[in-house]
Structure formats: C-alpha cells, structure tokens
Design an enzyme around this catalytic site. Structure first.
Site, PDB file in Angstrom:
ATOM      1  N   GLU A 349      28.142  14.410  -3.305  1.00 31.68           N
ATOM      2  CA  GLU A 349      27.476  14.293  -1.992  1.00 31.68           C
ATOM      3  C   GLU A 349      27.238  12.826  -1.654  1.00 31.68           C
ATOM      4  O   GLU A 349      27.368  12.409  -0.507  1.00 31.68           O
ATOM      5  CB  GLU A 349      26.143  15.056  -1.974  1.00 31.68           C
ATOM      6  CG  GLU A 349      26.271  16.546  -2.157  1.00 31.68           C
ATOM      7  CD  GLU A 349      27.297  17.181  -1.231  1.00 31.68           C
ATOM      8  OE1 GLU A 349      27.237  16.915  -0.024  1.00 31.68           O
ATOM      9  OE2 GLU A 349      28.160  17.928  -1.721  1.00 31.68           O
ATOM     10  N   TRP A 352      30.246  11.544  -0.225  1.00 34.61           N
ATOM     11  CA  TRP A 352      30.422  11.864   1.205  1.00 34.61           C
ATOM     12  C   TRP A 352      29.776  10.790   2.067  1.00 34.61           C
ATOM     13  O   TRP A 352      30.290  10.410   3.118  1.00 34.61           O
ATOM     14  CB  TRP A 352      29.746  13.209   1.548  1.00 34.61           C
ATOM     15  CG  TRP A 352      30.628  14.403   1.408  1.00 34.61           C
ATOM     16  CD1 TRP A 352      30.551  15.345   0.433  1.00 34.61           C
ATOM     17  CD2 TRP A 352      31.696  14.817   2.291  1.00 34.61           C
ATOM     18  NE1 TRP A 352      31.508  16.309   0.643  1.00 34.61           N
ATOM     19  CE2 TRP A 352      32.223  16.012   1.777  1.00 34.61           C
ATOM     20  CE3 TRP A 352      32.256  14.277   3.444  1.00 34.61           C
ATOM     21  CZ2 TRP A 352      33.279  16.694   2.380  1.00 34.61           C
ATOM     22  CZ3 TRP A 352      33.311  14.950   4.050  1.00 34.61           C
ATOM     23  CH2 TRP A 352      33.809  16.139   3.520  1.00 34.61           C
ATOM     24  N   TRP A 381      34.181  21.826  27.877  1.00 34.39           N
ATOM     25  CA  TRP A 381      32.835  22.221  27.442  1.00 34.39           C
ATOM     26  C   TRP A 381      32.101  22.912  28.576  1.00 34.39           C
ATOM     27  O   TRP A 381      32.347  22.631  29.747  1.00 34.39           O
ATOM     28  CB  TRP A 381      32.028  20.992  27.002  1.00 34.39           C
ATOM     29  CG  TRP A 381      32.712  20.167  25.957  1.00 34.39           C
ATOM     30  CD1 TRP A 381      33.288  18.944  26.127  1.00 34.39           C
ATOM     31  CD2 TRP A 381      32.928  20.528  24.581  1.00 34.39           C
ATOM     32  NE1 TRP A 381      33.838  18.504  24.937  1.00 34.39           N
ATOM     33  CE2 TRP A 381      33.627  19.461  23.978  1.00 34.39           C
ATOM     34  CE3 TRP A 381      32.591  21.633  23.799  1.00 34.39           C
ATOM     35  CZ2 TRP A 381      34.006  19.473  22.635  1.00 34.39           C
ATOM     36  CZ3 TRP A 381      32.961  21.637  22.465  1.00 34.39           C
ATOM     37  CH2 TRP A 381      33.660  20.572  21.899  1.00 34.39           C
ATOM     38  N   ASN A 416      21.267  20.645   4.611  1.00 33.80           N
ATOM     39  CA  ASN A 416      22.650  20.420   5.042  1.00 33.80           C
ATOM     40  C   ASN A 416      23.320  21.672   5.622  1.00 33.80           C
ATOM     41  O   ASN A 416      23.960  21.627   6.672  1.00 33.80           O
ATOM     42  CB  ASN A 416      23.482  19.899   3.866  1.00 33.80           C
ATOM     43  CG  ASN A 416      24.908  19.609   4.267  1.00 33.80           C
ATOM     44  OD1 ASN A 416      25.157  18.823   5.174  1.00 33.80           O
ATOM     45  ND2 ASN A 416      25.861  20.259   3.615  1.00 33.80           N
ATOM     46  N   TRP A 434      29.684  18.554  21.616  1.00 30.14           N
ATOM     47  CA  TRP A 434      29.046  18.190  20.346  1.00 30.14           C
ATOM     48  C   TRP A 434      28.244  16.895  20.449  1.00 30.14           C
ATOM     49  O   TRP A 434      27.301  16.670  19.704  1.00 30.14           O
ATOM     50  CB  TRP A 434      30.089  18.071  19.222  1.00 30.14           C
ATOM     51  CG  TRP A 434      31.212  17.095  19.490  1.00 30.14           C
ATOM     52  CD1 TRP A 434      32.387  17.360  20.119  1.00 30.14           C
ATOM     53  CD2 TRP A 434      31.257  15.700  19.162  1.00 30.14           C
ATOM     54  NE1 TRP A 434      33.169  16.232  20.199  1.00 30.14           N
ATOM     55  CE2 TRP A 434      32.503  15.199  19.607  1.00 30.14           C
ATOM     56  CE3 TRP A 434      30.384  14.831  18.520  1.00 30.14           C
ATOM     57  CZ2 TRP A 434      32.884  13.864  19.459  1.00 30.14           C
ATOM     58  CZ3 TRP A 434      30.767  13.494  18.362  1.00 30.14           C
ATOM     59  CH2 TRP A 434      31.997  13.025  18.829  1.00 30.14           C
ATOM     60  N   TRP A 457      28.717  16.035  12.608  1.00 27.84           N
ATOM     61  CA  TRP A 457      28.946  16.683  13.917  1.00 27.84           C
ATOM     62  C   TRP A 457      30.436  16.864  14.187  1.00 27.84           C
ATOM     63  O   TRP A 457      30.868  17.918  14.646  1.00 27.84           O
ATOM     64  CB  TRP A 457      28.267  15.907  15.044  1.00 27.84           C
ATOM     65  CG  TRP A 457      26.862  16.402  15.201  1.00 27.84           C
ATOM     66  CD1 TRP A 457      25.744  15.869  14.651  1.00 27.84           C
ATOM     67  CD2 TRP A 457      26.457  17.596  15.886  1.00 27.84           C
ATOM     68  NE1 TRP A 457      24.662  16.654  14.952  1.00 27.84           N
ATOM     69  CE2 TRP A 457      25.061  17.714  15.712  1.00 27.84           C
ATOM     70  CE3 TRP A 457      27.119  18.579  16.623  1.00 27.84           C
ATOM     71  CZ2 TRP A 457      24.328  18.780  16.260  1.00 27.84           C
ATOM     72  CZ3 TRP A 457      26.397  19.633  17.168  1.00 27.84           C
ATOM     73  CH2 TRP A 457      25.021  19.720  16.976  1.00 27.84           C
TER      74      TRP A 457
HETATM   75  P1  FAD Z   1      21.261  16.100  -1.128  1.00 27.94           P
HETATM   76  O1  FAD Z   1      21.992  17.374  -1.112  1.00 27.94           O
HETATM   77  O2  FAD Z   1      20.256  15.912  -2.190  1.00 27.94           O
HETATM   78  O3  FAD Z   1      22.358  14.937  -1.220  1.00 27.94           O
HETATM   79  C1  FAD Z   1      22.035  13.613  -1.697  1.00 27.94           C
HETATM   80  C2  FAD Z   1      22.409  12.577  -0.673  1.00 27.94           C
HETATM   81  O4  FAD Z   1      23.816  12.581  -0.452  1.00 27.94           O
HETATM   82  C3  FAD Z   1      21.788  12.783   0.692  1.00 27.94           C
HETATM   83  O5  FAD Z   1      20.468  12.315   0.736  1.00 27.94           O
HETATM   84  C4  FAD Z   1      22.747  11.985   1.573  1.00 27.94           C
HETATM   85  O6  FAD Z   1      22.480  10.617   1.521  1.00 27.94           O
HETATM   86  C5  FAD Z   1      24.088  12.244   0.900  1.00 27.94           C
HETATM   87  N1  FAD Z   1      24.758  13.379   1.542  1.00 27.94           N
HETATM   88  C6  FAD Z   1      24.627  14.685   1.233  1.00 27.94           C
HETATM   89  N2  FAD Z   1      25.439  15.434   2.007  1.00 27.94           N
HETATM   90  C7  FAD Z   1      26.079  14.584   2.832  1.00 27.94           C
HETATM   91  C8  FAD Z   1      27.044  14.751   3.866  1.00 27.94           C
HETATM   92  N3  FAD Z   1      27.544  15.939   4.188  1.00 27.94           N
HETATM   93  N4  FAD Z   1      27.456  13.650   4.523  1.00 27.94           N
HETATM   94  C9  FAD Z   1      26.995  12.427   4.204  1.00 27.94           C
HETATM   95  N5  FAD Z   1      26.085  12.209   3.224  1.00 27.94           N
HETATM   96  C10 FAD Z   1      25.642  13.269   2.551  1.00 27.94           C
HETATM   97  N6  FAD Z   1      22.796  12.870   6.547  1.00 27.94           N
HETATM   98  C11 FAD Z   1      22.045  11.793   6.795  1.00 27.94           C
HETATM   99  O7  FAD Z   1      21.642  11.103   5.853  1.00 27.94           O
HETATM  100  N7  FAD Z   1      21.722  11.432   8.082  1.00 27.94           N
HETATM  101  C12 FAD Z   1      22.135  12.162   9.158  1.00 27.94           C
HETATM  102  O8  FAD Z   1      21.842  11.791  10.297  1.00 27.94           O
HETATM  103  C13 FAD Z   1      22.900  13.325   8.920  1.00 27.94           C
HETATM  104  N8  FAD Z   1      23.294  14.117   9.949  1.00 27.94           N
HETATM  105  C14 FAD Z   1      24.060  15.240   9.701  1.00 27.94           C
HETATM  106  C15 FAD Z   1      24.485  16.022  10.772  1.00 27.94           C
HETATM  107  C16 FAD Z   1      25.252  17.155  10.553  1.00 27.94           C
HETATM  108  C17 FAD Z   1      25.702  17.993  11.721  1.00 27.94           C
HETATM  109  C18 FAD Z   1      25.606  17.517   9.241  1.00 27.94           C
HETATM  110  C19 FAD Z   1      26.423  18.745   8.975  1.00 27.94           C
HETATM  111  C20 FAD Z   1      25.202  16.733   8.164  1.00 27.94           C
HETATM  112  C21 FAD Z   1      24.424  15.591   8.378  1.00 27.94           C
HETATM  113  N9  FAD Z   1      23.971  14.778   7.298  1.00 27.94           N
HETATM  114  C22 FAD Z   1      23.223  13.659   7.557  1.00 27.94           C
HETATM  115  C23 FAD Z   1      24.393  15.057   5.917  1.00 27.94           C
HETATM  116  C24 FAD Z   1      23.448  15.984   5.108  1.00 27.94           C
HETATM  117  O9  FAD Z   1      23.151  17.117   5.838  1.00 27.94           O
HETATM  118  C25 FAD Z   1      22.144  15.305   4.682  1.00 27.94           C
HETATM  119  O10 FAD Z   1      22.425  14.057   4.084  1.00 27.94           O
HETATM  120  C26 FAD Z   1      21.391  16.153   3.660  1.00 27.94           C
HETATM  121  O11 FAD Z   1      21.101  17.409   4.198  1.00 27.94           O
HETATM  122  C27 FAD Z   1      20.120  15.452   3.263  1.00 27.94           C
HETATM  123  O12 FAD Z   1      19.368  16.225   2.368  1.00 27.94           O
HETATM  124  P2  FAD Z   1      19.176  15.780   0.862  1.00 27.94           P
HETATM  125  O13 FAD Z   1      18.740  14.354   0.820  1.00 27.94           O
HETATM  126  O14 FAD Z   1      18.307  16.775   0.218  1.00 27.94           O
HETATM  127  O15 FAD Z   1      20.662  15.879   0.324  1.00 27.94           O
END
Ligand code: FAD
Length: 542
Positions: A349, A352, A381, A416, A434, A457
């Site tokens: 993650e 990502w 849209w 997420n 979107w 997005w």
């Molecule tokens: P964990 O599951 O604990 O993951 C650890 C870290 O990995 C996160 O804190 C984050 O930094 C990174 N990470 C995890 N998943 C992703 C991912 N899919 N993409 C990029 N980095 C990721 N993340 C943001 O930090 N800021 C946003 O504005 C943001 N907007 C999002 C919008 C959409 C539509 C989607 C689908 C995802 C978005 N994410 C965003 C990614 C992800 O949803 C969040 O990082 C995550 O839910 C944060 O929770 P956590 O810290 O418990 O994640």
C-alpha cells in the site's frame, strides 16, 4: 522523465552547482505542507548540517498561502491539521534555539519575489527545501531557483516524500510505469538492492548556538506565532475539537498510531469515543493489526488499517520510518512486500502511494482535470444537482454509500474500500463527473493528497493509469455485504437503520425504509449500470 519538463528541469538543477553563495548571516529551511516533522527530514537535516558547518543560525520558514489552498481544494481540516502540527514543531525547534518563522502570502504568483525579499532580509546564504511534485509548485520552485541564482543564494532541493523518489523506478524502455504490478515489482527490487540509500534515517537537527533574537544583526527575527486559523479556512469550533481528538498533532502521536497498528498491545483507538468501531480489546501476539491486514484490510466494520494517512500526507511521519518499522517487526534484512503476509500487503500500500506520486510527477495533466486515458475525455456525464447533493450528504438511499459519506463528513477520513465504493457509485451509478467527487473529497478529507486522491478517483472512474475496467462496476449491495458483513459500519453511521439486523441492513425493503425515515434509493443499480457501460463504450456518442 521527458514527460514533465518542470519536474525534469528541477531534477537536473537539484544536482547542479550554483555559483558560490555570498557571505551572510543565516541558513533557511523552508518547511512545506508535506514535511511537517523534525525527525528524519532530509532537507532539514542537510540545512542543519550546513548551518553548523558555516557557524550560522538555522531559521525554519513556513509560508501560509491561501490561494494555493484554494487552487488545490484543500480542506479546512487539512489546513487546521497543518497549523496544529506547526505549533508542536515550534516547541521542538525552540528547544534547539531554532526559530520557526511563518509568513502569510496571498497572491500566489508573487510568492517567489516575496520569498527572496524575506531571505535577503535574513541575509540568508543557502535555502533548503523538500520538493513538491504538483506542477504549479514545480514551476514556482524553478522561478525561485532562477531568482536565487541572481541573488547569490544557493538553493538545495531534496526528494523526501516517497520511499523511492519519482523518476527512479522505470520500465525497461526508461519510461514511467503506468501499470502498478510491474512498478511494484521493480520498486521492491530497487529498494532491497539499495536499502541504505532509500531507508537511511536523516539525523535530527542540531541546536543553534544561541537564540536568533540575541544576534546583533538578526535581532528582530525571532519566532513568529503560529496562527490559529487561515482566513477562509476556519473550522467550526466543534469540528476543530473533533479533529484534535481524532487526529492529534505531532510526530509522537503519529508514532503511537504506528505502534498501535504494528504491535500486539492494546491501545485505545486514536479516534477515541468518536470511533465506535475501534476495537480497544486486548490483542494476542497472533493478531496484531498488521499481521491480519492481508485478510482484514477490506473490512470497513473493523479497525483494521493503520489510519496513518493524515500523518503520511502531511509528512508528520516519513514513509521510510514506516518501512523501517516493518523490518524491525519481521527481523529480516530485506523488506517484505509479498502478498502472503499482512506486513507485505501493507508495504504494497505504501508502494501505491509512491506509484501515484510518480504518476503525478510524470503526467501532470492528471492533476489538471484531464483523464489519463484521453479516449475517455468525452464520456457524457449527467448534470444533476439533486443527486450530487444526496451523494455528498449521505442521503442516496443506498446504506453503504450513505454510511461512508457520513463517516467522511464527520471524521475527515474514510476507509479505502469505502472510498472505492462511493467513488464508483458517483461516477458509474449516478454517472456524475468524477472530478466533482475528487474535489469534494479534497474539501472534506484531513488526509487529502492530490496524487493519491486523483489516482483513487481515476481508478474508480476507469479513466486513470491501471484503472478498474469500465464494465466491472461495483454492485454496492454486494460490496456492502463483503465490506460490512456484521452491518456494524452502517449501523454506526446511519442511525436510522440501527434497529435492522441481518442482511436486510444492506438493502432495506422500501416499506421498512419508509417506516424508519430512511430515503428510498435514488437510482436502481441494475438499470444505471447498463447506462454506464454504454456511455463508457462509446464516449461522446450518447
Ligand atoms: P493503510 O491501509 O494503513 O495504508 C497505509 C498507507 O498506505 C496509507 O496511509 C496511505 O499513505 C498509503 N495507501 C494505502 N492505500 C493507498 C492507495 N490506494 N493509494 C495511495 N496510497 C495508499 N489516500 C490519501 O492519503 N489521500 C487521499 O486524498 C486519498 N484519496 C483517495 C480517494 C479515492 C477515491 C480512493 C479509492 C483512495 C484514496 N486514497 C487516498 C488512498 C487510500 O484510500 C487511503 O490512503 C487509505 O484509506 C488511508 O487509510 P490508512 O492510513 O488506514 O491506510
């Protein structure tokens, strides 16, 4: 790195030697919105080392820039989080005799010249900063670079946001990756071959010899107060206190949240009473959150993810620190990013996050309202204010969507899987642009990050790099039963449905919903799904 001229030019300049700086009286580190920490901060560590070597005081600068916040749809919550963190940082810096100077600047395009005047007033010889990858910020830094050369100030830009800096992980043809899996494979191989380079911890800043205001020349330049709010970004007092409880400021808080995720000991949720889903229960050695992350990460009704995103987005904790912590946990000499362990899944993650930052740095058009898949630029849209409002308010009549939107509106954060469900629902079921959802997220989220938000997005709307195929549209009811099998998530955030037990909570019969005062679904999924597939298949034709 040909795709983005500002990024590649700045990268070239990072390594170039500017003519010798003039003699002066201070070294300045410009702290940006994404590096709010004193621990393991590359630019700050280098600035401090330079200051000690030159026997000059180090000054830390933070620029408050409301026009930038508006341009990036920054949420009030994010700005408040920045200010709360700055207040904590100010205290740590004061212990080292390092002043934190905040300046407010309104007109975006004149910032470089204002900054130069400020640096000159400090008789600054060298400026240190970590790079920001958003295209306007890259252009601004190039301007500053040119101006500082004229003034004889030596600028130093560092890359600090990612585990592996953008521009390093490339395809065999030397291009930027646009598909995650091969990116991630190269990412982990590169990381493991160069662990010392990518995971090295930067030293803490050294103390200034004296407080700056004792300096006969820099007399008036002492710390300035960190304001409580920025005009136009003031939080309601109630929201402010929720945010302060849910997302406490400072590196120590971030470290505790990381430990809570990694360790087996019981710790109260950082969301406290505001988070009825948090499991504060004692956990056995076998079930620390990270160890079961692989199986449980998609559960919205459980407290299974790290919840570190606000801290990573604002740089309150470094991503390097997170990876180092996973290595301590495994005891291995290599980083585990395999799918078979919770630890490996979590590191993926973090990859990502690097991936989307890499995409932003190489293809700045994605952040300028353009779909990465240009062929989908003409998808038609719907224009429907009522549907948009219902989505924003969590009043669509689809329980999982409403629960998620209400969670975000209350906490400024969302799981997420829930982000994916509501984003897919907006762009496919409601067929709303979107970009409207992307903007609303940025306006609400405390972790709003341009690269990850845009990436998420565009993935959900099938317009991005490596997107969800347009015909694989989430059925929100099936998603609901998988992501919230107990129904606890819906019951928590949609109190109208609190009394419902069993599967009907995911799709309550109309009569039951009416009786409970819960709205009827604003669309019928099976019907609108076909519309989305038609429009995506033939963009511009319907
Ligand atoms: P964990 O599951 O604990 O993951 C650890 C870290 O990995 C996160 O804190 C984050 O930094 C990174 N990470 C995890 N998943 C992703 C991912 N899919 N993409 C990029 N980095 C990721 N993340 C943001 O930090 N800021 C946003 O504005 C943001 N907007 C999002 C919008 C959409 C539509 C989607 C689908 C995802 C978005 N994410 C965003 C990614 C992800 O949803 C969040 O990082 C995550 O839910 C944060 O929770 P956590 O810290 O418990 O994640």
């Amino acid at each position: 790195v040909q795709a983005n001229p500002p990024f590649s030019r700045l990268l070239d300049e990072v390594c170039s030697v500017v003519r010798s700086p003039r003699l002066g009286k201070s070294i300045v580190y410009w702290m940006r919105m994404g590096d709010l920490r004193t621990v393991d901060n590359r630019a700050l560590a280098a600035a401090s080392q330079q200051a000690a070597g030159d026997k000059l005081p180090l000054v830390v600068l933070f620029v408050l820039s409301p026009q930038d916040y508006l341009a990036h749809d920054r949420s009030k919550r994010r700005i408040d989080f920045v200010l709360r963190n700055l207040s904590v940082i100010k205290v740590s810096l004061a212990e080292l005799n390092i002043p934190l100077h905040t300046i407010s600047h309104t007109i975006r395009r004149t910032l470089p010249s204002k900054l130069m005047s400020f640096l000159e007033s400090l008789q600054c010889t060298q400026l240190f900063a970590n790079m920001e990858y958003e295209v306007d910020e890259l252009r601004r830094d190039l301007q500053i670079l040119a101006l500082s050369k004229e003034k004889g100030i030596r600028p130093h830009y560092f890359q600090d946001r990612c585990i592996i800096d953008p521009g390093i992980v490339k395809t065999k043809d030397g291009k930027a990756h646009t598909v995650y899996s091969p990116y991630q494979r190269t990412w982990i191989a590169t990381l493991n071959e160069n662990l010392d380079t990518y995971l090295e911890e930067s030293p803490l800043p050294q103390a200034n010899a004296s407080t700056i205001h004792e300096d006969p020349i820099l007399g008036p330049l002492f710390s300035t107060p960190v304001p409580d709010f920025v005009d136009g970004f003031q939080l309601d007092p109630a929201d402010r206190s929720t945010m302060a409880n849910v997302w406490p400021a400072g590196s120590t808080a971030a470290q505790e949240i990381l430990s809570r995720f990694l360790n087996t000991k019981s710790r109260p949720s950082q969301l406290g009473a505001a988070d009825p889903l948090a499991d504060g229960a004692e956990q056995s050695d076998k079930c620390s959150r990270i160890l079961v992350y692989g199986e449980q990460r998609d559960r919205g009704d459980r407290d299974t993810t790290s919840r570190l995103s606000p801290y990573l987005s604002a740089g309150v904790i470094s991503a390097r620190q997170c990876v180092r912590a996973t290595m301590s946990l495994t005891g291995l000499t290599k980083v585990d990013a395999g799918k078979t362990t919770g630890i490996g899944r979590w590191v993926q993650e973090l990859a990502w996050r690097d991936f989307y930052t890499n995409v932003l740095a190489h293809f700045p058009r994605v952040s300028m309202g353009r779909p990465f898949q240009e062929k989908l630029a003409d998808v038609r849209w719907e224009v429907d204010e009522e549907h948009l409002t219902a989505w924003k308010q969590g009043a669509t009549g689809i329980p999982i969507v409403d629960a998620a939107m209400r969670q975000m509106n209350t906490m400024g954060w969302l799981h997420n899987r829930m982000r994916m469900i509501v984003a897919m629902f907006l762009s496919k079921d409601l067929m709303l642009d979107w970009r409207l959802g992307e903007r609303y997220f940025m306006e609400q989220l405390v972790d709003g990050d341009l690269a990850s938000n845009n990436g998420g997005w565009q993935w959900s709307a099938s317009t991005g790099v490596d997107p969800a195929p347009y015909f694989r549209i989430f059925n929100p009811y099936i998603q609901s039963s998988k992501a919230d099998p107990t129904g606890d998530y819906i019951r928590t955030f949609v109190p109208e449905l609190k009394s419902l037990k069993g599967p009907e909570i995911h799709n309550p019969p109309i009569k039951v919903a009416d009786k409970l005062g819960y709205p009827r679904p604003i669309v019928v999924h099976a019907e609108v799904r076909e519309r989305a597939i038609r429009r995506y298949k033939n963009p511009g034709q319907e």
